[in-house]
Design a protein around this motif. Sequence first.
Motif, PDB file in Angstrom:
ATOM      1  N   GLU A 221      46.779  44.663  30.186  1.00  0.00           N
ATOM      2  CA  GLU A 221      47.622  44.683  31.383  1.00  0.00           C
ATOM      3  C   GLU A 221      47.413  43.434  32.234  1.00  0.00           C
ATOM      4  O   GLU A 221      48.355  42.895  32.813  1.00  0.00           O
ATOM      5  CB  GLU A 221      47.347  45.939  32.202  1.00  0.00           C
ATOM      6  N   THR A 222      46.163  42.947  32.301  1.00  0.00           N
ATOM      7  CA  THR A 222      45.884  41.718  33.043  1.00  0.00           C
ATOM      8  C   THR A 222      46.565  40.533  32.372  1.00  0.00           C
ATOM      9  O   THR A 222      47.161  39.671  33.034  1.00  0.00           O
ATOM     10  CB  THR A 222      44.374  41.468  33.120  1.00  0.00           C
ATOM     11  N   ALA A 223      46.481  40.475  31.040  1.00  0.00           N
ATOM     12  CA  ALA A 223      47.101  39.381  30.301  1.00  0.00           C
ATOM     13  C   ALA A 223      48.622  39.392  30.473  1.00  0.00           C
ATOM     14  O   ALA A 223      49.259  38.344  30.631  1.00  0.00           O
ATOM     15  CB  ALA A 223      46.735  39.476  28.825  1.00  0.00           C
ATOM     16  N   MET A 224      49.203  40.592  30.470  1.00  0.00           N
ATOM     17  CA  MET A 224      50.649  40.695  30.678  1.00  0.00           C
ATOM     18  C   MET A 224      51.045  40.224  32.075  1.00  0.00           C
ATOM     19  O   MET A 224      52.088  39.596  32.270  1.00  0.00           O
ATOM     20  CB  MET A 224      51.100  42.132  30.464  1.00  0.00           C
ATOM     21  N   LEU A 225      50.190  40.512  33.053  1.00  0.00           N
ATOM     22  CA  LEU A 225      50.457  40.056  34.413  1.00  0.00           C
ATOM     23  C   LEU A 225      50.373  38.535  34.491  1.00  0.00           C
ATOM     24  O   LEU A 225      51.212  37.890  35.145  1.00  0.00           O
ATOM     25  CB  LEU A 225      49.459  40.694  35.385  1.00  0.00           C
ATOM     26  N   LEU A 226      49.378  37.945  33.819  1.00  0.00           N
ATOM     27  CA  LEU A 226      49.268  36.484  33.775  1.00  0.00           C
ATOM     28  C   LEU A 226      50.545  35.877  33.194  1.00  0.00           C
ATOM     29  O   LEU A 226      51.081  34.888  33.718  1.00  0.00           O
ATOM     30  CB  LEU A 226      48.066  36.062  32.929  1.00  0.00           C
ATOM     31  N   GLU A 227      51.022  36.472  32.100  1.00  0.00           N
ATOM     32  CA  GLU A 227      52.238  35.963  31.472  1.00  0.00           C
ATOM     33  C   GLU A 227      53.426  36.065  32.423  1.00  0.00           C
ATOM     34  O   GLU A 227      54.208  35.119  32.575  1.00  0.00           O
ATOM     35  CB  GLU A 227      52.524  36.741  30.192  1.00  0.00           C
TER      36      GLU A 227
END
Length: 258
Positions: A221-227
């Motif tokens: 979820e953090t990685a998706m937010l970064l993207e």
Amino acid sequence: MSDTLVEIQEPAPGVSLITINRPDRRNALNFEIKGLLADAVEKLDSNPQVRVIIIVGAGSCFAAGSDVAEMQTLTPIEHTLRATDRMFSAVRRCSKPVVAAVEGYALGGGCELALSCDMIIAGESAKFGQPEIRLGVMPGAGATQHMVRTIGKYQTLRLLLTGERIDARSAYALGLVSELSPDGNALKRSLEVATTIAEMPPLAVKAIKEVVHFGADAPSETAMLLERRAFQVLFDSADQKEGMQAFLDKRTPHFQGR
């Protein structure tokens, strides 16, 4: 080739080529080469005209490893004071895409140098391996972590605990190599790929590299937010406006990195 151990050239607009020039020693990475290569990467990274970097070895070999004669008597303190990992760190932290064009051997530190790059394009008979265990030590410049994140625990331990070499076809099948090319063609193909990337919008290229790099170790979820955030920020760039307008106009876009 000249007497310069590390050479920098510009074979195409926006593309810089770094050549390790020690073919008589299969481009073994001594302290001087490591320092010069780190300097070269850091200099090119700070140059806005450079969009992609390629690293290649002179002659028929990428790099057969670190210079064992120099490493044999090093103490832990000397490793720290000499910053013997600086070259690898400079490549890993470079904001520009870095492509390794590999022919012949990429062993030990040479393999770790290739693994520090963003892409590896290899001649079909190139050889990869981490033979450090056969010298009484272990990889110390990223191989354990690059490999386990790329090919998983079981294949990583097989390669690192035996010190065996694998050919480029096997490395490609495992996912360690981005693309295979006919022997002697790795640099040519790397230039083609680098030229394509150099024509892309620099801000988007940088954003993609950052999100892939930092998102890989973050929770999903953090990685998706970064993207998502990086995607949104690009809509404030002139390149986004140029790219979409060019698409609607059915013309080739001209990106300027703004």
